[in-house]
Design a protein around this motif. Structure first.
Motif, PDB file in Angstrom:
ATOM      1  N   THR A 345       0.837  -1.202   0.000  1.00 33.23           N
ATOM      2  CA  THR A 345       0.000   0.000   0.000  1.00 33.23           C
ATOM      3  C   THR A 345       0.871   1.251   0.000  1.00 33.23           C
ATOM      4  N   ARG A 354     -10.733   6.296   1.222  1.00 33.19           N
ATOM      5  CA  ARG A 354     -11.181   4.959   0.824  1.00 33.19           C
ATOM      6  C   ARG A 354     -10.050   3.933   0.911  1.00 33.19           C
ATOM      7  N   GLU A 355      -8.829   4.373   0.684  1.00 33.76           N
ATOM      8  CA  GLU A 355      -7.699   3.442   0.802  1.00 33.76           C
ATOM      9  C   GLU A 355      -7.520   2.974   2.242  1.00 33.76           C
ATOM     10  N   ALA A 358     -10.459   0.711   3.249  1.00 31.39           N
ATOM     11  CA  ALA A 358     -10.346  -0.612   2.618  1.00 31.39           C
ATOM     12  C   ALA A 358      -9.283  -1.448   3.302  1.00 31.39           C
ATOM     13  N   GLU A 361     -10.342  -3.216   6.374  1.00 32.36           N
ATOM     14  CA  GLU A 361     -11.170  -4.405   6.152  1.00 32.36           C
ATOM     15  C   GLU A 361     -10.370  -5.568   5.569  1.00 32.36           C
ATOM     16  N   GLU A 362      -9.330  -5.273   4.796  1.00 36.43           N
ATOM     17  CA  GLU A 362      -8.591  -6.317   4.092  1.00 36.43           C
ATOM     18  C   GLU A 362      -7.262  -6.673   4.741  1.00 36.43           C
ATOM     19  N   ARG A 400     -17.219  -0.191   9.055  1.00 35.81           N
ATOM     20  CA  ARG A 400     -16.703   1.143   8.707  1.00 35.81           C
ATOM     21  C   ARG A 400     -17.358   2.214   9.568  1.00 35.81           C
TER      22      ARG A 400
END
Length: 519
Positions: A345, A354-355, A358, A361-362, A400
């Motif tokens: 990343t 948003r990065e 995300a 979550e990942e 979120r």
């Protein structure tokens, strides 16, 4: 021919034209050689090992790269000699120019090229498989790498400098200074001469055995490089001394296999486990993942973990081990060299809304723990509040919403001024109202019920019961709450109504839920 191969061919031909180093390399044979090397997975034309020599020769013998088409070759035998002569010239070019990127001994590499069989052979048989390869393949198939967040190069360098073994290898590099003569060895192994080993041991105040180990570490780190006869300063030493960001960490990562060599494949296996999981684990938990695989038992795992912790590759606390940023750096560097797809990343400070959401979550726990707070540090949250909220409007994005509103609450966001436009939002409104001071508003409308349903959805995913304290809080509003749940449209509404009807939060809510079901 790829651009990298073409550039390497030109560089070798130019070198041969400027030196008197024997027969000139054949351009066609050199292109064939480097293309075969690349096709077999080599990350760079200069990254050669003895195993690479054997793999390329195996492919040539199997007919994958015909030699009888080379210029001046009257048949396969002549083609094989043209290829060997060119291969030796390529080896000499890499050694002379300091372009050999592996820590392979140049003497062993050249000897392998001289001796390898290039004669056509129908049955080459399967290539030998390293013992750890099937185990690693299974682990990566079971748990493909998740996104990895990099540390700042300067922070990695600081951590690498704290590694005593690497620091001692750097001291040995300084002692070597302008070069030393290699010890003669019929098997081509690189080592300092006996008198230099004693002199270096006295200078570094350590034992001769330690000097042999530090020499291999310095070679692997590219702090030192060898020719056929001498030991010289390597490229990594120049980058380190010049203050190139990340140079120390790269040297540490390249040296890690040499620093853990006494533990064999166990060090790589346990570091892979911690890299993929991103969690703090005990030695027993790591060992369980390799039970009956690759001969790595609990004692080997424990010893490897302790060694990795001493080197700074993993953190050790309360009997548990978690991969450190240096360990991540080494794993990513090795995987990328092997051609594996590893998603790195942007740095946390450079991530957009948003990065970062995300990644939460990942990502692995080692990356996501405290991530949102670190991202928000020294950032004007007011400037991105709108984007944060917009990223949370999807009905199933309850994780979120919980994270974002915890951040906004911690920053003291005022719902009446900063978020007034969202007070009645069907998905966000209940969360905005929770930011108001004083007792929470009862969840007696679809807007206020939605936030509570988000909480319940997260509990259901984790297999946890509904909070017992909600029984008394919700009982006075049982009918209105149940109607609000039913009309909210929340993805978890039906499941919550089922649990209420089963009496999980008491008789009043059970009766209301059953009546709603009957209507």
């Amino acid at each position: 021919m790829t651009r990298g191969v073409a550039s390497a061919v030109r560089a070798c031909l130019d070198w041969a034209g400027d030196t008197d180093a024997g027969p000139a390399p054949d351009p066609g044979a050199l292109a064939l050689l480097l293309t075969a090397h690349q096709d077999l997975g080599a990350p760079d034309p200069g990254d050669w090992s003895v195993d690479d020599v054997r793999e390329v020769a195996r492919a040539v013998r199997a007919g994958a790269y015909p030699l009888d088409g080379l210029h001046g070759a009257g048949g396969p035998d002549e083609g094989a000699e043209i290829l060997r002569s060119t291969w030796l010239a390529w080896c000499d070019h890499l050694v002379d120019q300091g372009g050999l990127l592996s820590d392979e001994s140049p003497r062993r590499l050249r000897a392998a090229v001289e001796e390898v069989d290039l004669a056509p052979w129908c049955d080459t048989g399967p290539a030998p498989v390293p013992p750890a390869a099937p185990v690693l393949a299974d682990r990566f198939e079971e748990a493909p790498p998740r996104p990895v967040t990099p540390a700042e190069p300067g922070d990695l360098d600081d951590a690498a400098r704290r590694c005593r073994t690497l620091a001692d290898a750097a001291r040995l590099t300084v002692w070597v200074d302008r070069g030393r003569v290699l010890r003669p060895d019929p098997e081509g192994r690189d080592a300092l001469c006996a008198e230099d080993v004693l002199s270096a041991a006295a200078h570094l105040e350590t034992s001769p055995a330690d000097i042999d180990h530090l020499f291999s570490v310095a070679r692997a780190a590219r702090l030192l490089r060898t020719t056929y006869t001498r030991v010289l300063t390597g490229r990594a030493a120049y980058a380190w001394s010049s203050g190139v960001p990340g140079a120390v960490a790269d040297a540490w990562a390249d040296a890690l296999p040499a620093m853990t060599a006494e533990h064999g494949t166990a060090a790589l296996l346990v570091l892979t486990d911690l890299f993929l999981s991103g969690r703090a684990r005990t030695a027993a938990e790591v060992a369980a993942g390799y039970r009956d695989r690759g001969g790595t038992g609990p004692e080997q795992v424990s010893a490897a973990l302790e060694a990795l912790a001493d080197l700074g590759a993993v953190h050790r606390a309360d009997g548990r081990f978690r991969i450190a940023r240096l360990g991540d750096h080494a794993m990513v560097r090795q995987l990328q060299r092997a051609g594996a797809a590893v998603r790195v990343t942007p740095a946390i400070a450079d991530m957009g809304v948003r990065e970062v959401l995300a990644l939460l979550e990942e990502g692995r726990p080692v990356d996501t723990d405290g991530l949102l707070e670190r991202w928000a540090r020294n950032r004007d949250i007011g400037a991105v509040t709108g984007e944060l909220l917009q990223a949370c409007t999807e009905p199933r994005a309850w994780h979120r919403r919980r994270r974002v509103f915890a951040l906004l609450a911690g920053r003291g966001t005022d719902p009446e001024t900063d978020l007034r436009a969202h007070l009645n939002h069907p998905v966000l409104g209940g969360w905005v109202r929770r930011l108001r001071p004083g007792p929470p508003e009862p969840p007696t409308s679809p807007v206020t019920a939605w936030a509570l349903l988000d909480d319940y959805a997260a509990l259901a995913e984790a297999g946890l019961p509904l909070p017992a304290g909600d029984r008394e809080r919700l009982a006075p509003h049982a009918s209105r709450f149940v109607r609000s749940v039913r009309s909210s449209g929340h993805p978890a509404a039906d499941g919550v109504l089922d649990r209420l009807a089963d009496g999980e939060l008491g008789l009043d809510l059970a009766r209301a839920a059953r009546r709603a079901r009957a209507d």
